[in-house]
Every structure is written in structure tokens, then in C-alpha cells.
Design an enzyme around this catalytic site. Structure first.
Site, mmCIF file in Angstrom:
data_model
loop_
_atom_site.group_PDB
_atom_site.id
_atom_site.type_symbol
_atom_site.label_atom_id
_atom_site.label_comp_id
_atom_site.label_asym_id
_atom_site.label_seq_id
_atom_site.Cartn_x
_atom_site.Cartn_y
_atom_site.Cartn_z
ATOM 1 N N ASP A 319 -7.581 -1.517 -5.588
ATOM 2 C CA ASP A 319 -7.390 -1.638 -4.146
ATOM 3 C C ASP A 319 -6.470 -0.495 -3.731
ATOM 4 O O ASP A 319 -5.470 -0.234 -4.397
ATOM 5 C CB ASP A 319 -6.763 -2.991 -3.822
ATOM 6 C CG ASP A 319 -6.477 -3.140 -2.345
ATOM 7 O OD1 ASP A 319 -7.389 -2.908 -1.548
ATOM 8 O OD2 ASP A 319 -5.334 -3.475 -1.999
ATOM 9 N N THR A 321 -4.488 0.131 -0.873
ATOM 10 C CA THR A 321 -3.174 -0.207 -0.339
ATOM 11 C C THR A 321 -2.370 -1.004 -1.359
ATOM 12 O O THR A 321 -2.822 -2.025 -1.861
ATOM 13 C CB THR A 321 -3.313 -1.021 0.965
ATOM 14 O OG1 THR A 321 -4.179 -0.313 1.846
ATOM 15 C CG2 THR A 321 -1.968 -1.217 1.625
ATOM 16 N N ASP A 559 -2.900 -6.510 -4.388
ATOM 17 C CA ASP A 559 -1.668 -7.205 -4.035
ATOM 18 C C ASP A 559 -1.807 -8.057 -2.778
ATOM 19 O O ASP A 559 -0.921 -8.809 -2.442
ATOM 20 C CB ASP A 559 -0.508 -6.213 -3.856
ATOM 21 C CG ASP A 559 -0.712 -5.293 -2.656
ATOM 22 O OD1 ASP A 559 -1.842 -5.238 -2.138
ATOM 23 O OD2 ASP A 559 0.264 -4.631 -2.248
#
Length: 803
Positions: A319, A321, A559
Site C-alpha cells: 500500500d 500511503t 496500515d
């Protein structure tokens, strides 16, 4: 909202059964009420353990099938034979002790990290909100929720502000559920948008999914290909050992007319080496030390086989970000559109920032840049959702005007032919993140609120690249692990960020909205591409499944709450320590220092464990094969078993025990490969056959060469020399490729055996004395022929049965 009677407010016992009355108090419980509930045992006492208990560790290491067999044989030897023949029992004691100590060290490391990484829900008591440990929650507590928070106990919604909860991990239903006051919430679900609070109605083991949560977070030494493979091998070993041992006992005690105690000693000497007792120990120790090493790097391994699993990974989905970029962002530019007044736009952005009590990273950057307009009042809000890609709010402006605003992805809020998108693409190509502020003409709760919204301004955000991300991506490329960047952001922007980090294929970005829904075609597209933007949470999950359907072992890092479903389905889920509670809960590995650069250490540790255990398993199982074959040959030939336990203890220590310990903990970067049992046995079987054949040949020659009272001791010494030399050659092959310390290890083991042969008291202690020169040199020649045969056999196996 209907008010209900308080639970046990009279100080008596709470109502029994599931129909307990519940009251929702805006300020939560008082300290006195909390104390009452603790005294009554109404506490969330589910033990969230990251490791086995001390009792389980000791029991698991002491009470094993093979320890029981060896323990009985050891007691027999202590009664009938000199202490030298009982040395194998002391080795087992040492092995068991080492296993217990290392696992206790691993437990201490894991438990310490688990406390650091533990989710601490926000609970409102005495009107004050504070983070408490999950185990401190009591029945009736008011627990606050925000995006990414995990529901830790069962309850009933007390407050809801567009609260959307994902229950897919419990029910399998993919769509989030909009919750209103009075609705039930279940432990194990998590918040995807909005916020609110709920009252705990079931705590401890009563809570739904409490047992699942306990099991999922428990340190485990099972359910890995490595350990299941070893269990399979040990099962076959047991089947071979039992009939062979019975035949040996009958042969040595009934058929042979020799000294009874000597017959017992030689029988035990034949049975003990059949047991690969150190293999399980070394596997446990290697895993435990892996946990300790990773713990020093602030990496929490929530499920031990994850170390092994990540070593087998050939695709890692990242991912953007929080993984490639740091969590924070900075507003670099504000571009008003269609003649909008910049001062007015700043007021709108300030009000939007104030409207969300739990802003994401993008909104936080806007809050930091544009202060709130105190005369604007938020009348309704729509929290950001990864599925819809925008958030919104309705305001009563200072002059009495009402307006509704949306903030989110430009390519979602604008029509496909809007000319503004060309300007946005130019910004995205620079790796910048762009949000569109648009004025909506419909109410926020309208299903088509985004349609025909008036574009008002572009907010340009700069993302902070992680300084270690480029090196980590380069490591994966070097290790033939394909990196796939999967993000909800604009594909061009994501590609620009990946390009700055040197990811191959970053120039060919793919908008996930164009991906085929059919799994096989999606997997083909994923194999060809490296960067994917505008991916929805459900798509992330589908992409992981598609990659797995093409035989890939997939790791997923993330996250945010939008990563939870994919993390759960991936072979290995990796969460950042700063990630949401839900992400940390479903991940097998949590990087507590939030450093993506820790991942190569985890991969390297897994490869070290698997590669080295494969090496040492070959050593142990070669011994098992030659021990069984020697016993069979002795039974068929009706001769005395050539070895006493002391001889095989010496051989096992020098050619297996000590070298295996060092080899199991050495660096090893070889990529993990499947079919552990096949890969080990294809070497162990020919190695064991050659060792048994050469040893028995030497023994038969020695029986025809020697005669007289000391003949059996001389025959045993010659056979021991051949078996040692062949076993040393097996070790020399296993130790390749050579480094200075591997050569030193093999040489030291050879020197240890030479020392036994030349030091008189060691000769007597181990009953090893070479008689004459003819037979010892014949033993060396036979061993040399066996070594040459080993080289040929293993190379033939490599060609005939490639792993």
C-alpha cells in the site's frame, strides 16, 4: 433512544442470560461503578497472549514421544552398562534444556513487544475519555470508536455519527453496515467510516469472537509446511523403527549367545540412533532465535510460521500511503477553479477540517494549513470512505447561507471528459496528490450527491517518501520478489511515487477500475503490471486472491482500515505499528517501528530458518536411514550389532549434533522452496544407504580378519572409522558453499575424532582402538569409495529429481 435500567445498580448480582438490561450514559461509568464491576468479575479477562505459557513450553519440550523412548532406554543403560554407554541420555537432557531456555527467551521477547503493540481502546469514564488496556474494560463501559478502530467486545451502539462497521471477518458480508443508536456491534468487526461510541454488553469469554481473537494472537509452533513436514517424516520414522527394533532385540538377546549385558547395550546402541531426536529441538530453537532477532528490530511476529511464510513469498503487495510514503502530508498549493474566491475557499477547507473529529492524513494536512472559521457551523457530515473516495459536510455559514461540500478524488467527482482532469494529470505525474473541493447541489444523504457537483478548487498535497523505501524495493527486486504497489490514490500519482523509488514498471500504471472482474484475467493483468491506482478495499482482497490463484505466495503490507480485508486473505499480512487497530489485529507481522526497511530482515530470517533446517534435517535423517538399514542387515546376517551406544553418541555429536547447531543458526539467503519432505529425503535416503553399506562391508571384512578375545572391539573400531568418515563426507557436502568458518567447523569435528583415536584414556573411555594397519587402511579405502559414491549419487539425484 430508549433508556433502560442500569446493570446491577442496586449492588446485587447482574441479570443472568443474554437479555441483560443496558443503559447508555453520555459520560460513561463512574469510578465507583467500575470498581463494583471489577469486584464482581465483570471484566474483559480474555488473556491476549502472544506466546505459550511457561508450563506449556516445558511440557512441550519434555513430554515428547521420542523423549519417552530414549528415557526408558537410558534407564536400562544406567542399570546394565558403564556410564559411557549412557551419554546419549545426558545429551537429551541438554537438548531439552536448550529448547526450553530458547523458547522462554522468545516468549519474553514476544510478550514485551505485544504490550507495546497492544490496541488500547478509548473508554469514557467519569465524563473523561482515556485509553485503557483491553483487559481493563468492564461490563457497561462506554467505548469510543473511530475509523480503523476494532470493536473489542460485544455491545450496543450509544452514539453514531455516520458510523459504518465492516463485519466481513465475522459474517463474510463485504458491504459495511451503517449503525444507529441501539444497534448491536460484535467483537471482531471494525470501523471503516464515521465515529461513535458503544456500551459493552458482553465481556471476556462471553463476547462473540473472543475465543477466535485469543487463538489468532497466540504464539504457535504448529501449522507450517516446515513443521508439518517434519511431523510427516517422524511418523514414517516411527513406523520403520518399531519393527526394526523388535527384530534387533530378538536377534541380539535370543539368537546370539553372548554376554547378556553386552547384548542389551548393543541392542540399545542400535535403537537410539534411529531417533532423530535433535531435529525437532533445532527447528524450535531456530524459530525461537528468529523471533528474538526480529524482536530486537521492533518486529512483532504474532504467528510464528509467518517467519517461514514470508521467506516463501514471491509477490509483495504494497500500500503506498504509510508504506512507501510516510503518514504525514503537506499542502503545497491551492488552485481555485471557475473563478472561485480563494479567501472563501480557505474558509470552506477550514470548516471541512473541523467537521471531522478523526481526520485522515490528507484532511490533517488541510487542518494544519487552513484554520477553522468560527462563524461556520456544521449541520451534517459524511466521513471519508475508501469505497466512495470522498468525504463531505453541510454548513450553515456565518451569514445564514447553507452549503454542502465534497472533498475527494477528482476523477471520481468529475465527469470523464472534464478539462480540469488534464491539469490534474500533470500534477499527478509529478507524484503529487490532488484533492478536489466541489460544491454539491444535493443533500449529503442523497445517493447521487456527487453528480453534477461544481468544481471549486484543487488542493495539491505533497507526500513524504520513506527514506528507506527505495533500498527495500531494490532488495525485493534482487531477491526475485515481485513488488506490486496497490493504492486507492490516482494511478498516475502512485506511479510517479513508485518511479521516484526506482520500482520497475512504474511507468505503466493501471487504473484498477479498468481491471477485469474475472479472476483468471485479473491475475494475468496483475502479473503484467506493477502499479495499480484507484483500488477499492474489496478489489484489494480480490487482487490478492487472483495472485494466489496463479500459484503465488502473497504478502500484503498496509496500515489503513482499507487494507484489512486484503491483509486477512494474504498468505502473510504485514502491518505498521502506527496502523489502525483492525490492521494490527489481522496481520501476522507488525512492524512496531513503522519502518518498511525491516521487511528484508524478516525475509532473511525466514530464509535462514527454512534453508538451514533443510540442511540439518538431511544430516539427522541420513543417520536415521543408516541406523535402520544397519539394524536390518544385522538381523538378516545374525551377527552381533557392531556398535555400543557410546560409539554412536560420539559419531552423532561430531557429525550431526554440534555441526547442526552452528549450521542451523548461520546466515542463509537462499529463497525458500516448497516440498520440504521430498527435498530432504532425496538426499537422506541415498546418503543413508551408502553409509550403511560401506560400514557393514567394513564390519564383515573385519570379522573375517580378526579373531581371538578382543576381536569384537577391533571389528567395532574399524566399522566406526568407516561410518565416521562417510558421515563426515555427508557433513562436508551439506556445509557447502564453503566459508572459512564452515571449513573450520568440519576440520574441528575431524580433529575431535582423531583426538579420541590417539589419546589413550579417550580410547579406553569410548572403547575405540584401531588394531594393526591392514584393516584400518581398508576401512579408510572403503570410506573413500563411499564418499565418491555419495558425490555421484547426490549429483544424479539433483538432475533426476530437481527440487
Amino acid at each position: 433512544m430508549t433508556q433502560r435500567a442500569e446493570i446491577g445498580t442496586d449492588g446485587g448480582e447482574p441479570a443472568a442470560g443474554p437479555e441483560r438490561p443496558v443503559v447508555h450514559r453520555p459520560g460513561g461509568l463512574t469510578s465507583a461503578e467500575v470498581a463494583e464491576r471489577v469486584a464482581r468479575g465483570e471484566v474483559n479477562d480474555v488473556p491476549v497472549r502472544s506466546s505459550r505459557s511457561t508450563t506449556d513450553i516445558i511440557r512441550g519440550n519434555v513430554f515428547t514421544r521420542f523423549n519417552a523412548i530414549i528415557g526408558v532406554l537410558w534407564v536400562i543403560m544406567l542399570i546394565v552398562a558403564p556410564i559411557q554407554d549412557s551419554l546419549f541420555g545426558f545429551v537429551i537432557l541438554a537438548n531439552t534444556g536448550i529448547g526450553i531456555i530458547q523458547e522462554l527467551r522468545a516468549k519474553k521477547t514476544l510478550d514485551g513487544l505485544a504490550v507495546i503493540g497492544e490496541a488500547k481502546p478509548t473508554v469514557r469514564r467519569d465524563g473523561v475519555s482515556a485509553a485503557v488496556s483491553t483487559s481493563e474494560i468492564v461490563l457497561g463501559d462506554l467505548i469510543e470508536l473511530g475509523p480503523g478502530d476494532k470493536v473489542v467486545v460485544d455491545g450496543e451502539v450509544a452514539e453514531a455519527d455516520n458510523l459504518e462497521i465492516d463485519e466481513s471477518l465475522l459474517t463474510g458480508e463485504a458491504d459495511p453496515v451503517l449503525k444507529k443508536p441501539g444497534d448491536p456491534v460484535m467483537s471482531g468487526s471494525f470501523v471503516v467510516a464515521g465515529g461513535g461510541a458503544f456500551t459493552a454488553t458482553k465481556v471476556g469469554r462471553e463476547a462473540y469472537a473472543a475465543q477466535l481473537a485469543e487463538e489468532a494472537s497466540r504464539f504457535t509452533l504448529v501449522h507450517s509446511e516446515l513443521r508439518s513436514g517434519i511431523s510427516t517424516i517422524l511418523k514414517y520414522v516411527t513406523w520403520m523403527m518399531v519393527p526394526t527394533a523388535i527384530g534387533l532385540i530378538i536377534s541380539q538377546l535370543v539368537v546370539k549367545d553372548t554376554n547378556f549385558k553386552d547384548s542389551v547395550a548393543r541392542t540399545v546402541g542400535g535403537i537410539v540412533p534411529m531417533i532423530p531426536e535433535g531435529l525437532v529441538l533445532l527447528t524450535s530453537v531456530a524459530f525461537a532465535i528468529g523471533v528474538i532477532r526480529l524482536g530486537r528490530k521492533q518486529c512483532l511476529v504474532q504467528e510464528l510460521p509467518a517467519i517461514e511464510g514470508l521467506a516463501r513469498v514471491d509477490v509483495v503487495c504494497l500500500d503506498k500511503t504509510g508504506t512507501l510514503t510516510e503518514g504525514g502530508m503537506d499542502v503545497t498549493e491551492l488552485r481555485p477553479l471557475n473563478g472561485s474566491d480563494e479567501a472563501y475557499v480557505r474558509k470552506v477547507l477550514g470548516a471541512l477540517g473541523e467537521s471531522d473529529p478523526r481526520p485522515n492524513a490528507s484532511l490533517q494536512a488541510i487542518i494544519d494549513t487552513y484554520p477553522d472559521s468560527e462563524d461556520w457551523r456544521c449541520t451534517e457530515s459524511l466521513p471519508f470512505s475508501s469505497a466512495r473516495k470522498y468525504s463531505g459536510a453541510a454548513f450553515s455559514e456565518g451569514d445564514g447561507e447553507a452549503s454542502t461540500w465534497l472533498l475527494g478524488a477528482p476523477d471520481v467527482l468529475l465527469e470523464a471528459d472534464d478539462p480540469t482532469l488534464a491539469e490534474i494529470d500533470h500534477l499527478n505525474e509529478q507524484g503529487l496528490r490532488v484533492l478536489l473541493l466541489a460544491r454539491a447541489g444535493r443533500e449529503l444523504d442523497h445517493p447521487d450527491v456527487a453528480r453534477d457537483a461544481d468544481a471549486t478548487a484543487l488542493v495539491v498535497l505533497e507526500q513524504r517518501l520513506r527514506p528507506d523505501a527505495a533500498d527495500t524495493l531494490a532488495y525485493f527486486a534482487d531477491q526475485n520478489v515481485a513488488a506490486k504497489v496497490i493504492s486507492g490514490d490516482n494511478a498516475v500519482s502512485v506511479g510517479a511515487v513508485a518511479g521516484k523509488l526506482g520500482l520497475p514498471g512504474a511507468d505503466r500504471t493501471i487504473d484498477a477500475r479498468t481491471l477485469p472482474a474475472e479472476r483468471d484475467r485479473m491475475a494475468t493483468a496483475l502479473d503484467e503490471g506493477s502499479v495499480f491506482g484507484r483500488v477499492t478495499p474489496q478489489q484489494k482482497r480480490d487482487m490478492v486472491g487472483a495472485l494466489q490463484s496463479h500459484g503465488h505466495t502473497v504478502a500484503m503490507t498496509g496500515d489503513g482500515v482499507n487494507d484489512v480485508l486484503a491483509l486477512k486473505d494474504a498468505d502473510i499480512g504485514v502491518s505498521m505499528g502506527s496502523g489502525s487497530e483492525a490492521t494490527r489485529a489481522v496481520a501476522q507481522i507488525v512492524l512496531l517501528n513503522n519502518s518498511f526497511a525491516t521487511l528484508p530482515s524478516v525475509v532473511a530470517e525466514g530464509r535462514r530458518v527454512i534453508g538451514n533446517i533443510t540442511r540439518v534435517a538431511t544430516l539427522f535423517l541420513t543417520k536415521t536411514v543408516y541406523s535402520v538399514l544397519l539394524a536390518v542387515l544385522v538381523v538378516c546376517s545374525q551377527v552381533e550389532y557392531p556398535f555400543l551406544p557410546r560409539h554412536l553418541t560420539l559419531l552423532s555429536t561430531l557429525t550431526i549434533g554440534v555441526p547442526a547447531f552452528f549450521l542451523a543458526l548461520a546466515p542463509n539467503k537462499e529463497r525458500a522452496r516448497p516440498h520440504f519432505v521430498r527435498r530432504v529425503m532425496r538426499y537422506a535416503i541415498p546418503g543413508g544407504i551408502i553409509a550403511a553399506a560401506t560400514t557393514f562391508t567394513t564390519y564383515l571384512l573385519a570379522r573375517s580378519h580378526y579373531s581371538g578375545p578382543g576381536a569384537l572391539d577391533a571389528e567395532t573400531s574399524a566399522a566406526t572409522l568407516t561410518l565416521f568418515l562417510v558421515s563426515m563426507w555427508v557433513l562436508a557436502i551439506i556445509a557447502r558453499p564453503y566459508t572459512w568458518w564452515r571449513i573450520a567447523l568440519v576440520a574441528t569435528m575431524g580433529g575431535g575424532f582423531l583426538l579420541v583415536l590417539v589419546v589413550p584414556w579417550l580410547q579406553d573411555f569410548f572403547a575405540l582402538k584401531l588394531v594393526g594397519t591392514t584393516m584400518p587402511w581398508a576401512a579408510v579405502a572403503i570410506a573413500a569409495a563411499g564418499a565418491a559414491l555419495l558425490e555421484f549419487a547426490w549429483r544424479w539425484v539433483d538432475r533426476k529429481f530437481p527440487a
